[in-house]
Design an enzyme around this catalytic site. Structure first.
Site, PDB file in Angstrom:
ATOM      1  N   PRO A  57       0.831  -1.216   0.000  1.00  0.00           N
ATOM      2  CA  PRO A  57       0.000   0.000   0.000  1.00  0.00           C
ATOM      3  C   PRO A  57       0.863   1.262   0.000  1.00  0.00           C
ATOM      4  CG  PRO A  57      -0.073  -1.118   2.139  1.00  0.00           C
ATOM      5  CD  PRO A  57       0.642  -2.024   1.200  1.00  0.00           C
ATOM      6  N   ALA A  63      -3.395   3.267   2.226  1.00  0.00           N
ATOM      7  CA  ALA A  63      -4.083   3.516   3.490  1.00  0.00           C
ATOM      8  C   ALA A  63      -5.361   4.322   3.237  1.00  0.00           C
ATOM      9  CB  ALA A  63      -3.166   4.288   4.434  1.00  0.00           C
ATOM     10  N   GLN A 110      -5.955  -1.399   2.105  1.00  0.00           N
ATOM     11  CA  GLN A 110      -5.522  -1.229   3.491  1.00  0.00           C
ATOM     12  C   GLN A 110      -6.439  -0.207   4.164  1.00  0.00           C
ATOM     13  OE1 GLN A 110      -1.914   1.080   4.514  1.00  0.00           O
ATOM     14  NE2 GLN A 110      -1.179  -0.735   5.566  1.00  0.00           N
ATOM     15  N   TYR A 132       0.251   4.605  13.808  1.00  0.00           N
ATOM     16  CA  TYR A 132      -1.142   5.017  13.633  1.00  0.00           C
ATOM     17  C   TYR A 132      -2.010   4.436  14.761  1.00  0.00           C
ATOM     18  CZ  TYR A 132       0.571   6.731   9.163  1.00  0.00           C
ATOM     19  OH  TYR A 132       1.269   7.404   8.195  1.00  0.00           O
ATOM     20  N   ARG A 172       8.288   0.976  -3.659  1.00  0.00           N
ATOM     21  CA  ARG A 172       8.904   1.939  -4.586  1.00  0.00           C
ATOM     22  C   ARG A 172       9.388   1.277  -5.871  1.00  0.00           C
ATOM     23  NH1 ARG A 172      12.814   3.828  -0.029  1.00  0.00           N
ATOM     24  NH2 ARG A 172      12.613   1.584   0.274  1.00  0.00           N
TER      25      ARG A 172
HETATM   26  C1  LIG Z   1       4.855   6.948  -1.465  1.00  0.00           C
HETATM   27  C2  LIG Z   1       4.717   5.960  -0.352  1.00  0.00           C
HETATM   28  C3  LIG Z   1       3.506   5.838   0.313  1.00  0.00           C
HETATM   29  C4  LIG Z   1       3.345   4.878   1.327  1.00  0.00           C
HETATM   30  N1  LIG Z   1       2.110   4.701   1.908  1.00  0.00           N
HETATM   31  C5  LIG Z   1       1.919   3.665   2.727  1.00  0.00           C
HETATM   32  C6  LIG Z   1       0.607   3.315   3.152  1.00  0.00           C
HETATM   33  O1  LIG Z   1      -0.396   3.875   2.704  1.00  0.00           O
HETATM   34  N2  LIG Z   1       0.491   2.291   4.037  1.00  0.00           N
HETATM   35  C7  LIG Z   1       1.571   1.591   4.496  1.00  0.00           C
HETATM   36  O2  LIG Z   1       1.411   0.678   5.319  1.00  0.00           O
HETATM   37  N3  LIG Z   1       2.810   1.864   4.063  1.00  0.00           N
HETATM   38  C8  LIG Z   1       3.004   2.866   3.180  1.00  0.00           C
HETATM   39  N4  LIG Z   1       4.244   3.085   2.679  1.00  0.00           N
HETATM   40  C9  LIG Z   1       5.323   2.118   2.971  1.00  0.00           C
HETATM   41  C10 LIG Z   1       5.380   1.064   1.850  1.00  0.00           C
HETATM   42  O3  LIG Z   1       4.191   0.300   1.799  1.00  0.00           O
HETATM   43  C11 LIG Z   1       6.576   0.118   2.031  1.00  0.00           C
HETATM   44  O4  LIG Z   1       6.382  -0.596   3.227  1.00  0.00           O
HETATM   45  C12 LIG Z   1       7.907   0.858   2.051  1.00  0.00           C
HETATM   46  O5  LIG Z   1       7.966   1.762   0.973  1.00  0.00           O
HETATM   47  C13 LIG Z   1       9.090  -0.121   1.973  1.00  0.00           C
HETATM   48  O6  LIG Z   1       9.001  -0.916   0.830  1.00  0.00           O
HETATM   49  P1  LIG Z   1       9.858  -0.612  -0.518  1.00  0.00           P
HETATM   50  O7  LIG Z   1      11.301  -0.609  -0.131  1.00  0.00           O
HETATM   51  O8  LIG Z   1       9.514  -1.732  -1.438  1.00  0.00           O
HETATM   52  O9  LIG Z   1       9.415   0.713  -1.044  1.00  0.00           O
HETATM   53  C14 LIG Z   1       4.433   4.067   1.701  1.00  0.00           C
HETATM   54  C15 LIG Z   1       5.666   4.224   1.064  1.00  0.00           C
HETATM   55  C16 LIG Z   1       5.804   5.130   0.026  1.00  0.00           C
HETATM   56  C17 LIG Z   1       7.122   5.225  -0.692  1.00  0.00           C
END
Ligand SMILES: Cc1cc2nc3c(=O)[nH]c(=O)nc-3n(C[C@H](O)[C@H](O)[C@H](O)COP(=O)(O)O)c2cc1C
Length: 404
Positions: free
Chosen positions: A34, A68, A110, A198, A345
């Protein structure tokens, strides 16, 4: 979609093995984590969301989890979060779920309440708490809530309103109502955001929960609100919808926070209360940078936490955090760290990640792409191969002109 995992090289095979939970089959193990896009007005789905999420389904993800989504307006992180607190928000969500499902991804969402970390600016404005400057632009802060009247951080962070027992009961209903809406919109994988400081996380952690009633004190009482939410949501969902819970495996604070051992205990209770998937993340309990100890952002940075949660709970586990490579993803599954890999990402950078993974590790000639793309890309690949054989490159004509 035809999966034919046997055509995948052994070193990437685990990634492409289907996984069935409560009768829903993820066609493969890679999903989209998410990610808040802050592109919503009044919690409504926009064209942007459809384009953004549709790319991942067209890119072959087995699961796509919508960002989220607030269960009530106060639970938004920013003014521009998605929401599912009223029926008017359903139509857009139905479009997302059907877009994902009809393009081969399990539709996930989520559900979230930002609690004491709500009412902030978007990340490109440094995520700072909203203040008078924002109010002057028509985006005022709103009063935030929490288990105790302890702010998330120093300067600018609001003192949250401490929820009363009646307000807690009403809040549990809001989770269940949002879950019911999500299910009726067509989502088959529903995740509760229990991480990142949260509302749910803030009840669990002794840093943010210093209540002296039935919802605070020892670990059992701090677990009470999240477990009541899980039970209410499970009841609202019935037996067929997958329920996931994102935990912060460690609080990420220098002192007095929850460690992995505490979170394992909670996760066991969460599974007993009706959770199917433990999604492993970390940190976020404090917005105070001086006491915030983030897990080092190496590759697969939550993998050790995920493995422990998997071993100790027996639940299906998802893991996120710098997973970028198909063999890395496959080994995480094969070696028992996790059952599902979530990419955040990396998917923003390359929404076709799954297709590319399959093409580099299987005898796949665009069979898994949407036929509207595959039927064009297959012949193009053969043309490219012929050109390569002939020695022609994209720069040949320029090299000729320049006399090289
Ligand atoms: C732009 C952005 C928005 C995110 N929004 C959420 C979210 O809505 N809910 C959540 O649990 N994590 C959120 N995260 C965390 C990501 O879900 C993920 O756990 C984190 O980026 C690490 O994973 P990655 O290295 O593959 O990016 C967000 C991350 C990014 C970069």
């Amino acid at each position: 979609m035809n999966n034919d995992v046997d055509s995948v090289e052994p070193r990437a095979r685990a990634l492409f093995a289907p996984l069935t939970i409560r009768g829903t089959t993820l066609p493969l193990r890679a999903g989209v984590s998410p990610m808040c896009m802050y592109g919503s007005v009044d919690g409504m789905v926009s064209d942007f969301h459809l384009a953004h999420l549709g790319r991942f389904a067209l890119g072959g993800a087995g699961l796509v989890i919508v960002e989220a989504t607030a269960i009530e307006p106060r639970g938004r992180i920013s003014h521009h979060d998605l929401g599912l607190w009223k029926d008017e928000q359903l139509e857009g969500m139905r479009r997302i779920a059907s877009l994902l499902e009809s393009n081969g991804s399990v539709p996930g969402i989520q559900l979230s309440h930002a609690g004491r970390r709500a009412a902030v600016r978007e990340p490109w404005f440094a995520g700072a708490p909203l203040d008078d400057t924002d109010a002057a632009m028509g985006l005022p802060p709103w009063p935030v809530i929490g288990p105790s009247s302890i702010p998330a951080g120093p300067e600018g962070w609001q003192i949250p309103h401490e929820l009363t027992a009646d307000e807690i009961a009403a809040s549990i209903e809001q989770w269940a109502d949002a879950a019911r809406r999500a299910r009726s919109a067509g989502f088959r994988f529903i995740e509760l955001h229990g991480a990142h400081g949260y509302l749910l996380h803030s009840f669990l952690s002794p840093i943010s929960n210093q209540r002296t009633d039935a919802y605070g004190g020892d670990a059992e009482r701090r677990m009470r609100y999240p477990l009541e939410v899980i039970r209410a949501v499970r009841e609202a969902l019935g037996d067929e919808t997958i329920l996931s819970y994102r935990v912060s495996a460690v609080d990420g604070a220098t002192e007095g926070g929850m460690g992995l051992h505490d979170v394992v205990e909670f996760a066991r209770c969460a599974v007993a209360a009706g959770v199917d998937v433990i999604d492993t993340s970390s940190g976020g309990i404090s917005a105070d940078r001086s006491t915030d100890t983030r897990v080092r952002r190496g590759f697969s940075f939550h993998a050790d936490f995920a493995r422990e949660l998997k071993k100790q709970t027996g639940a299906v586990v998802a893991c996120v955090g710098f997973i970028v490579d198909p063999e890395q993803a496959s080994l995480l599954i094969e070696e028992g760290y996790t059952d599902i890999v979530l990419l955040g990402r990396e998917m923003l950078d390359n929404p076709n990640w799954v297709h590319h993974a399959r093409r580099s590790h299987a005898t796949d000639e665009f069979d898994h792409w949407h036929q509207r793309y595959g039927s064009a890309l297959g012949p193009r690949l053969h043309s490219l191969e012929k050109l390569a054989e002939s020695g022609e490159t994209p720069l040949s004509r320029f090299n000729q002109y320049s006399g090289i």
